[in-house]
Design an enzyme around this catalytic site. Structure first.
Site, PDB file in Angstrom:
ATOM      1  N   ASP A   1     -11.218 -23.162  18.259  1.00 47.36           N
ATOM      2  CA  ASP A   1     -11.181 -21.730  17.934  1.00 47.36           C
ATOM      3  C   ASP A   1     -10.451 -20.940  19.029  1.00 47.36           C
ATOM      4  OD1 ASP A   1     -12.520 -22.209  15.594  1.00 47.36           O
ATOM      5  OD2 ASP A   1     -14.475 -21.503  16.298  1.00 47.36           O
TER       6      ASP A   1
ATOM      7  N   SER B   1      -4.355 -42.103  27.250  1.00 46.12           N
ATOM      8  CA  SER B   1      -4.474 -43.291  26.405  1.00 46.12           C
ATOM      9  C   SER B   1      -4.069 -42.916  24.980  1.00 46.12           C
ATOM     10  CB  SER B   1      -5.924 -43.785  26.422  1.00 46.12           C
ATOM     11  OG  SER B   1      -6.782 -42.815  25.824  1.00 46.12           O
TER      12      SER B   1
ATOM     13  N   PRO C   1     -13.009 -32.422  30.692  1.00 47.90           N
ATOM     14  CA  PRO C   1     -14.004 -33.071  31.543  1.00 47.90           C
ATOM     15  C   PRO C   1     -13.603 -34.469  32.014  1.00 47.90           C
ATOM     16  CG  PRO C   1     -14.775 -32.893  29.266  1.00 47.90           C
ATOM     17  CD  PRO C   1     -13.538 -32.057  29.380  1.00 47.90           C
ATOM     18  N   ASN C   2     -13.955 -34.722  33.258  1.00 47.77           N
ATOM     19  CA  ASN C   2     -13.776 -36.005  33.962  1.00 47.77           C
ATOM     20  C   ASN C   2     -12.342 -36.254  34.415  1.00 47.77           C
ATOM     21  OD1 ASN C   2     -16.504 -37.028  33.879  1.00 47.77           O
ATOM     22  ND2 ASN C   2     -16.225 -37.175  31.677  1.00 47.77           N
TER      23      ASN C   2
ATOM     24  N   HIS D   1     -12.772 -34.532  20.657  1.00 46.21           N
ATOM     25  CA  HIS D   1     -13.438 -35.133  19.512  1.00 46.21           C
ATOM     26  C   HIS D   1     -14.657 -34.349  19.050  1.00 46.21           C
ATOM     27  CE1 HIS D   1     -10.826 -38.167  21.150  1.00 46.21           C
ATOM     28  NE2 HIS D   1     -11.586 -38.318  22.217  1.00 46.21           N
TER      29      HIS D   1
ATOM     30  N   GLU E   1      -0.833 -31.162  22.527  1.00 44.53           N
ATOM     31  CA  GLU E   1      -2.016 -31.966  22.880  1.00 44.53           C
ATOM     32  C   GLU E   1      -1.527 -33.249  23.543  1.00 44.53           C
ATOM     33  OE1 GLU E   1      -4.292 -33.041  19.409  1.00 44.53           O
ATOM     34  OE2 GLU E   1      -5.621 -34.378  20.552  1.00 44.53           O
TER      35      GLU E   1
ATOM     36  N   ARG F   1     -13.049 -41.629  18.705  1.00 47.25           N
ATOM     37  CA  ARG F   1     -11.899 -41.015  19.387  1.00 47.25           C
ATOM     38  C   ARG F   1     -10.719 -40.788  18.439  1.00 47.25           C
ATOM     39  NH1 ARG F   1     -13.269 -41.406  24.986  1.00 47.25           N
ATOM     40  NH2 ARG F   1     -14.523 -43.267  25.335  1.00 47.25           N
TER      41      ARG F   1
ATOM     42  N   ASN G   1      -5.081 -31.346  27.532  1.00 51.58           N
ATOM     43  CA  ASN G   1      -5.800 -32.601  27.329  1.00 51.58           C
ATOM     44  C   ASN G   1      -7.280 -32.226  27.318  1.00 51.58           C
ATOM     45  OD1 ASN G   1      -7.045 -35.037  27.276  1.00 51.58           O
ATOM     46  ND2 ASN G   1      -5.866 -35.957  28.953  1.00 51.58           N
TER      47      ASN G   1
ATOM     48  N   ARG H   1     -11.498 -44.573  38.495  1.00 50.56           N
ATOM     49  CA  ARG H   1     -12.116 -45.644  37.689  1.00 50.56           C
ATOM     50  C   ARG H   1     -11.248 -45.893  36.467  1.00 50.56           C
ATOM     51  NH1 ARG H   1     -17.229 -43.575  35.655  1.00 50.56           N
ATOM     52  NH2 ARG H   1     -16.762 -45.147  34.101  1.00 50.56           N
TER      53      ARG H   1
ATOM     54  N   ARG I   1      -8.489 -46.810  19.953  1.00 51.76           N
ATOM     55  CA  ARG I   1      -9.776 -46.983  20.639  1.00 51.76           C
ATOM     56  C   ARG I   1     -10.963 -46.840  19.666  1.00 51.76           C
ATOM     57  NH1 ARG I   1      -9.617 -43.517  25.965  1.00 51.76           N
ATOM     58  NH2 ARG I   1     -11.503 -44.770  26.296  1.00 51.76           N
TER      59      ARG I   1
ATOM     60  N   TYR J   1      -6.520 -45.471  32.119  1.00 52.22           N
ATOM     61  CA  TYR J   1      -5.974 -44.159  32.515  1.00 52.22           C
ATOM     62  C   TYR J   1      -5.000 -44.205  33.689  1.00 52.22           C
ATOM     63  CZ  TYR J   1      -9.901 -42.696  29.609  1.00 52.22           C
ATOM     64  OH  TYR J   1     -10.783 -42.532  28.570  1.00 52.22           O
TER      65      TYR J   1
ATOM     66  N   ALA K   1     -12.823 -35.565  26.409  1.00 56.47           N
ATOM     67  CA  ALA K   1     -13.863 -35.891  25.417  1.00 56.47           C
ATOM     68  C   ALA K   1     -14.075 -34.741  24.425  1.00 56.47           C
ATOM     69  CB  ALA K   1     -15.164 -36.235  26.118  1.00 56.47           C
TER      70      ALA K   1
ATOM     71  N   HIS L   1      -2.678 -36.949  25.635  1.00 54.63           N
ATOM     72  CA  HIS L   1      -3.710 -37.899  26.049  1.00 54.63           C
ATOM     73  C   HIS L   1      -3.046 -39.017  26.842  1.00 54.63           C
ATOM     74  CE1 HIS L   1      -6.842 -36.043  23.693  1.00 54.63           C
ATOM     75  NE2 HIS L   1      -5.945 -35.904  22.727  1.00 54.63           N
TER      76      HIS L   1
HETATM   77  O1  CA2 Z   1      -6.705 -40.524  26.882  1.00 49.42           O
HETATM   78  C1  CA2 Z   1      -7.036 -39.395  27.219  1.00 49.42           C
HETATM   79  O2  CA2 Z   1      -6.336 -38.639  27.872  1.00 49.42           O
HETATM   80  C2  CA2 Z   1      -8.454 -38.895  26.881  1.00 49.42           C
HETATM   81  O3  CA2 Z   1      -8.358 -37.507  26.584  1.00 49.42           O
HETATM   82  C3  CA2 Z   1      -9.276 -39.130  28.131  1.00 49.42           C
HETATM   83  C4  CA2 Z   1     -10.743 -38.781  27.977  1.00 49.42           C
HETATM   84  C5  CA2 Z   1     -11.319 -39.437  26.715  1.00 49.42           C
HETATM   85  O4  CA2 Z   1     -12.654 -38.992  26.514  1.00 49.42           O
HETATM   86  C6  CA2 Z   1     -10.477 -39.133  25.484  1.00 49.42           C
HETATM   87  O5  CA2 Z   1     -11.031 -39.816  24.365  1.00 49.42           O
HETATM   88  C7  CA2 Z   1      -9.038 -39.574  25.678  1.00 49.42           C
HETATM   89  C8  CA2 Z   1     -11.505 -39.215  29.222  1.00 49.42           C
HETATM   90  C9  CA2 Z   1     -11.133 -38.378  30.443  1.00 49.42           C
HETATM   91  C10 CA2 Z   1     -11.138 -39.105  31.761  1.00 49.42           C
HETATM   92  O6  CA2 Z   1     -12.198 -39.979  31.923  1.00 49.42           O
HETATM   93  C11 CA2 Z   1     -12.257 -40.738  33.071  1.00 49.42           C
HETATM   94  C12 CA2 Z   1     -13.132 -41.786  33.041  1.00 49.42           C
HETATM   95  C13 CA2 Z   1     -13.259 -42.604  34.142  1.00 49.42           C
HETATM   96  C14 CA2 Z   1     -12.507 -42.374  35.271  1.00 49.42           C
HETATM   97  C15 CA2 Z   1     -11.631 -41.326  35.301  1.00 49.42           C
HETATM   98  C16 CA2 Z   1     -11.490 -40.498  34.208  1.00 49.42           C
END
Ligand code: CA2
Length: 173
Positions: free
Chosen positions: A108, A123, A31-32, A101, A119, A132, A95, A39, A128, A44, A98, A121
Protein backbone atom coordinates in the site's frame (compact mmCIF):
# COMPACT_ATOMS: atom_id res chain seq x y z
CA UNK A 1 37.30 46.42 -25.45
CA UNK A 2 35.04 43.78 -23.84
CA UNK A 3 31.79 43.15 -25.65
CA UNK A 4 28.73 43.34 -23.30
CA UNK A 5 26.67 40.18 -23.06
CA UNK A 6 23.68 40.25 -25.36
CA UNK A 7 20.40 38.40 -25.24
CA UNK A 8 21.54 36.14 -28.07
CA UNK A 9 24.86 35.19 -26.52
CA UNK A 10 25.58 33.63 -23.10
CA UNK A 11 27.36 35.94 -20.60
CA UNK A 12 29.68 33.12 -19.58
CA UNK A 13 30.76 29.94 -21.35
CA UNK A 14 28.27 27.20 -20.48
CA UNK A 15 25.46 29.59 -19.47
CA UNK A 16 23.46 28.41 -22.46
CA UNK A 17 23.69 24.75 -21.41
CA UNK A 18 20.39 23.59 -19.97
CA UNK A 19 21.37 21.47 -16.98
CA UNK A 20 19.15 18.50 -16.14
CA UNK A 21 18.52 17.68 -12.49
CA UNK A 22 19.99 14.32 -11.43
CA UNK A 23 17.52 11.48 -10.95
CA UNK A 24 17.22 10.79 -7.21
CA UNK A 25 16.95 7.09 -6.46
CA UNK A 26 16.14 5.69 -3.02
CA UNK A 27 17.26 2.13 -2.18
CA UNK A 28 15.08 0.47 0.48
CA UNK A 29 16.18 -2.77 2.16
CA UNK A 30 14.07 -4.84 4.50
CA UNK A 31 14.68 -7.05 7.52
CA UNK A 32 17.95 -8.92 8.10
CA UNK A 33 19.71 -7.30 5.16
CA UNK A 34 21.74 -5.34 7.73
CA UNK A 35 23.56 -8.62 8.52
CA UNK A 36 24.12 -9.58 4.90
CA UNK A 37 27.45 -11.35 4.36
CA UNK A 38 27.53 -12.77 7.88
CA UNK A 39 25.59 -16.02 7.19
CA UNK A 40 24.20 -18.11 4.34
CA UNK A 41 26.84 -17.07 1.77
CA UNK A 42 25.64 -19.80 -0.61
CA UNK A 43 22.29 -18.01 -0.88
CA UNK A 44 23.17 -14.35 -0.43
CA UNK A 45 26.90 -14.07 -1.09
CA UNK A 46 29.71 -12.81 1.13
CA UNK A 47 29.34 -9.11 0.45
CA UNK A 48 27.87 -6.86 3.14
CA UNK A 49 25.17 -4.26 2.59
CA UNK A 50 27.89 -1.59 2.89
CA UNK A 51 29.80 -3.32 0.05
CA UNK A 52 26.70 -3.33 -2.16
CA UNK A 53 26.01 0.32 -1.41
CA UNK A 54 29.57 1.26 -2.39
CA UNK A 55 29.21 -0.55 -5.74
CA UNK A 56 25.81 1.06 -6.33
CA UNK A 57 27.18 4.53 -5.47
CA UNK A 58 30.02 4.07 -7.99
CA UNK A 59 27.54 3.01 -10.69
CA UNK A 60 25.30 5.98 -9.84
CA UNK A 61 28.24 8.38 -10.18
CA UNK A 62 29.05 6.95 -13.63
CA UNK A 63 25.39 7.28 -14.64
CA UNK A 64 24.97 10.79 -13.23
CA UNK A 65 22.30 9.84 -10.69
CA UNK A 66 22.06 10.53 -6.98
CA UNK A 67 21.35 7.67 -4.58
CA UNK A 68 20.21 7.37 -0.98
CA UNK A 69 19.93 4.24 1.13
CA UNK A 70 17.53 3.10 3.83
CA UNK A 71 17.36 -0.22 5.69
CA UNK A 72 15.07 -1.26 8.49
CA UNK A 73 14.03 -4.42 10.27
CA UNK A 74 10.66 -2.80 11.09
CA UNK A 75 7.69 -2.82 8.74
CA UNK A 76 6.31 0.55 9.96
CA UNK A 77 9.66 2.28 9.43
CA UNK A 78 9.77 0.99 5.84
CA UNK A 79 6.20 2.26 5.31
CA UNK A 80 7.25 5.69 6.60
CA UNK A 81 10.35 5.76 4.37
CA UNK A 82 8.15 4.99 1.34
CA UNK A 83 5.65 7.67 2.32
CA UNK A 84 8.50 10.19 2.63
CA UNK A 85 9.86 9.20 -0.78
CA UNK A 86 6.67 10.46 -2.47
CA UNK A 87 8.10 13.97 -2.75
CA UNK A 88 11.81 13.28 -2.45
CA UNK A 89 12.63 10.48 -4.90
CA UNK A 90 12.21 10.00 -8.64
CA UNK A 91 12.49 6.24 -8.36
CA UNK A 92 12.87 3.38 -5.89
CA UNK A 93 14.81 0.15 -5.75
CA UNK A 94 13.32 -2.05 -3.06
CA UNK A 95 14.28 -5.39 -1.56
CA UNK A 96 11.49 -5.90 0.96
CA UNK A 97 13.22 -9.17 2.05
CA UNK A 98 10.84 -11.39 4.07
CA UNK A 99 8.13 -8.66 3.91
CA UNK A 100 7.95 -9.31 0.16
CA UNK A 101 5.84 -12.34 0.95
CA UNK A 102 3.65 -10.92 3.74
CA UNK A 103 3.28 -7.15 3.82
CA UNK A 104 0.13 -5.52 2.50
CA UNK A 105 1.30 -2.38 4.34
CA UNK A 106 4.46 -2.11 2.22
CA UNK A 107 2.47 -2.77 -0.96
CA UNK A 108 0.00 0.00 0.00
CA UNK A 109 2.86 2.40 0.83
CA UNK A 110 4.47 1.70 -2.57
CA UNK A 111 1.18 2.57 -4.25
CA UNK A 112 0.86 5.75 -2.16
CA UNK A 113 4.45 6.70 -2.95
CA UNK A 114 3.59 6.58 -6.64
CA UNK A 115 7.14 6.68 -8.02
CA UNK A 116 8.45 3.98 -10.38
CA UNK A 117 9.98 1.11 -8.41
CA UNK A 118 12.11 -1.93 -9.17
CA UNK A 119 11.86 -4.99 -6.90
CA UNK A 120 15.21 -6.66 -6.36
CA UNK A 121 16.20 -9.93 -4.68
CA UNK A 122 19.65 -11.38 -4.16
CA UNK A 123 18.38 -14.93 -4.56
CA UNK A 124 15.73 -16.15 -6.97
CA UNK A 125 12.67 -16.69 -4.75
CA UNK A 126 10.98 -18.69 -7.54
CA UNK A 127 13.57 -21.43 -7.00
CA UNK A 128 13.02 -21.61 -3.24
CA UNK A 129 10.30 -22.57 -0.74
CA UNK A 130 6.70 -22.19 -1.84
CA UNK A 131 6.00 -19.26 0.50
CA UNK A 132 8.73 -17.23 -1.22
CA UNK A 133 7.08 -17.61 -4.63
CA UNK A 134 4.44 -15.06 -3.58
CA UNK A 135 5.34 -11.40 -3.91
CA UNK A 136 2.78 -8.86 -2.70
CA UNK A 137 4.57 -6.08 -4.58
CA UNK A 138 5.36 -7.68 -7.95
CA UNK A 139 2.34 -6.13 -9.69
CA UNK A 140 2.93 -2.60 -8.37
CA UNK A 141 6.56 -2.32 -9.53
CA UNK A 142 7.90 -1.63 -13.01
CA UNK A 143 9.85 -4.87 -12.92
CA UNK A 144 11.78 -7.40 -10.86
CA UNK A 145 15.43 -8.50 -10.81
CA UNK A 146 16.14 -11.74 -8.96
CA UNK A 147 18.98 -14.23 -8.57
CA UNK A 148 22.03 -12.14 -9.51
CA UNK A 149 23.26 -11.48 -5.98
CA UNK A 150 24.47 -7.99 -5.18
CA UNK A 151 24.97 -7.20 -8.86
CA UNK A 152 21.16 -7.18 -9.09
CA UNK A 153 21.19 -3.84 -7.24
CA UNK A 154 23.31 -2.29 -10.00
CA UNK A 155 21.12 -3.90 -12.68
CA UNK A 156 18.05 -2.48 -10.91
CA UNK A 157 19.60 1.00 -10.88
CA UNK A 158 20.44 0.86 -14.60
CA UNK A 159 17.00 -0.47 -15.52
CA UNK A 160 15.24 2.16 -13.42
CA UNK A 161 17.31 5.02 -14.88
CA UNK A 162 16.57 3.77 -18.39
CA UNK A 163 12.86 3.67 -17.51
CA UNK A 164 12.96 7.21 -16.07
CA UNK A 165 14.83 8.54 -19.11
CA UNK A 166 12.26 7.01 -21.44
CA UNK A 167 9.47 8.53 -19.34
CA UNK A 168 11.29 11.88 -19.59
CA UNK A 169 11.59 11.49 -23.37
CA UNK A 170 7.84 11.01 -23.62
CA UNK A 171 7.52 14.19 -21.52
CA UNK A 172 4.70 15.33 -19.29
CA UNK A 173 2.61 16.35 -22.34
O1 CA2 B 1 16.76 -12.97 -2.03
C1 CA2 B 1 16.45 -11.94 -1.44
O2 CA2 B 1 16.96 -10.85 -1.63
C2 CA2 B 1 15.41 -12.02 -0.31
O3 CA2 B 1 14.64 -10.83 -0.35
C3 CA2 B 1 16.21 -12.11 0.98
C4 CA2 B 1 15.35 -12.29 2.22
C5 CA2 B 1 14.35 -13.44 2.02
O4 CA2 B 1 13.48 -13.50 3.14
C6 CA2 B 1 13.55 -13.27 0.74
O5 CA2 B 1 12.69 -14.39 0.59
C7 CA2 B 1 14.46 -13.18 -0.47
C8 CA2 B 1 16.25 -12.54 3.42
C9 CA2 B 1 17.07 -11.31 3.80
C10 CA2 B 1 18.45 -11.57 4.35
O6 CA2 B 1 18.51 -12.64 5.23
C11 CA2 B 1 19.74 -13.00 5.73
C12 CA2 B 1 19.79 -14.22 6.34
C13 CA2 B 1 20.98 -14.67 6.87
C14 CA2 B 1 22.12 -13.90 6.79
C15 CA2 B 1 22.06 -12.68 6.19
C16 CA2 B 1 20.89 -12.21 5.65
Amino acid sequence: MPVPPSASRPAYPGDDVKRKRLHRILFVDGPNLNVLGEREPALYGRRTLADLRKTVSEAARREGASVEFFQSNHEGEIVEALQGARRKADGLVINPAAYTHTSVAIRDALLYCGVPAVEVHLSNPAKREGFRKVSLVEDVVVGRICGFGGYGYVLALLALLDHLRQEGDRGPG
